[in-house]
Design a protein around this motif. Structure first.
Motif, PDB file in Angstrom:
ATOM      1  N   GLY A   5       0.804  -1.217   0.000  1.00 32.70           N
ATOM      2  CA  GLY A   5       0.000   0.000   0.000  1.00 32.70           C
ATOM      3  C   GLY A   5       0.836   1.265   0.000  1.00 32.70           C
ATOM      4  N   TYR A   7       3.310   2.091  -1.838  1.00 29.69           N
ATOM      5  CA  TYR A   7       3.651   2.606  -3.175  1.00 29.69           C
ATOM      6  C   TYR A   7       2.525   3.480  -3.734  1.00 29.69           C
ATOM      7  N   GLY A   8       1.296   3.021  -3.603  1.00 29.74           N
ATOM      8  CA  GLY A   8       0.169   3.808  -4.091  1.00 29.74           C
ATOM      9  C   GLY A   8      -0.007   5.094  -3.307  1.00 29.74           C
ATOM     10  N   ALA A   9       0.169   5.023  -1.983  1.00 25.65           N
ATOM     11  CA  ALA A   9       0.057   6.230  -1.156  1.00 25.65           C
ATOM     12  C   ALA A   9       1.161   7.216  -1.509  1.00 25.65           C
ATOM     13  N   MET A  12       0.321   8.740  -4.993  1.00 27.90           N
ATOM     14  CA  MET A  12      -0.819   9.659  -4.910  1.00 27.90           C
ATOM     15  C   MET A  12      -0.422  10.950  -4.207  1.00 27.90           C
ATOM     16  N   ALA A  54      -8.768   8.024  -4.939  1.00 26.92           N
ATOM     17  CA  ALA A  54      -7.769   7.049  -5.355  1.00 26.92           C
ATOM     18  C   ALA A  54      -8.078   5.717  -4.703  1.00 26.92           C
ATOM     19  N   VAL A  56      -6.098   2.295  -3.838  1.00 23.75           N
ATOM     20  CA  VAL A  56      -4.786   1.658  -3.739  1.00 23.75           C
ATOM     21  C   VAL A  56      -5.017   0.191  -3.398  1.00 23.75           C
ATOM     22  N   GLN A  57      -4.526  -0.688  -4.260  1.00 26.26           N
ATOM     23  CA  GLN A  57      -4.680  -2.114  -4.016  1.00 26.26           C
ATOM     24  C   GLN A  57      -3.305  -2.717  -3.753  1.00 26.26           C
ATOM     25  N   MET A  69      -0.823   1.619 -13.127  1.00 22.88           N
ATOM     26  CA  MET A  69      -1.632   2.700 -12.571  1.00 22.88           C
ATOM     27  C   MET A  69      -2.567   3.206 -13.660  1.00 22.88           C
TER      28      MET A  69
END
Length: 162
Positions: A5, A7-9, A12, A54, A56-57, A69
């Protein structure tokens, strides 16, 4: 949730130029207890911003690794299929679009290698902005998001950030 998680945070927070989400909602599951007996191996984190959302998976459960993405705007979308290949679709009405495919070249040194990047940063050959992907400020927001996600998953409630 924290392992993947982040990486997505991080991305973003970079895309939002350091803005924190207003809300964080998360769910987690353990789907492969035989392979991941000590942890939840599936998570979905929803970040709510004033003018964006957003999803995030993060998962240890998928059969193939994914580093992709999708970004949706008012007139189109960008799909980053991997680190080099992008597709940009511009809407032509609701059911049609024009697609452009882009392939990025390898990044120039020192940005193409994390150790060279770190060395250049220490030697003050390069500098980073407060919300670059590796900046402390960015990653402090990431930690806040992930802490809120853990709380949300634990309580089953949305967490609102200040």
């Amino acid at each position: 949730m924290v392992d993947f998680g982040c990486y997505g945070a991080n991305l973003m927070t970079w895309l939002m130029e350091g803005k924190k989400p207003q809300s964080v909602t998360a769910i987690t599951q353990q789907l492969q207890a035989e392979n991941n007996p000590q942890v939840d191996d599936e998570s979905i984190i929803i970040l709510g911003y004033e003018n964006a959302n957003a999803i995030v998976q993060g998962s240890w459960n998928w059969p193939i690794g994914r580093k992709d993405m999708e970004i949706y705007g008012e007139t189109g979308a960008v799909y980053a299929d991997n680190r080099y290949n992008y597709r940009m679709r511009i809407a032509k009405g609701y059911d049609d679009f024009e697609e452009t495919t882009l392939t990025l070249p390898e990044r120039a040194a020192p940005y193409n290698d994390p150790f060279h990047y770190f060395k250049a940063l220490i030697n003050e050959e390069i500098s980073i902005s407060p919300y670059d992907l590796s900046a402390l400020e960015n990653n402090m927001v990431v930690v806040e998001i992930l802490d809120a996600a853990r709380e949300s998953a634990k309580t089953g409630k949305t967490v609102y950030l200040k």
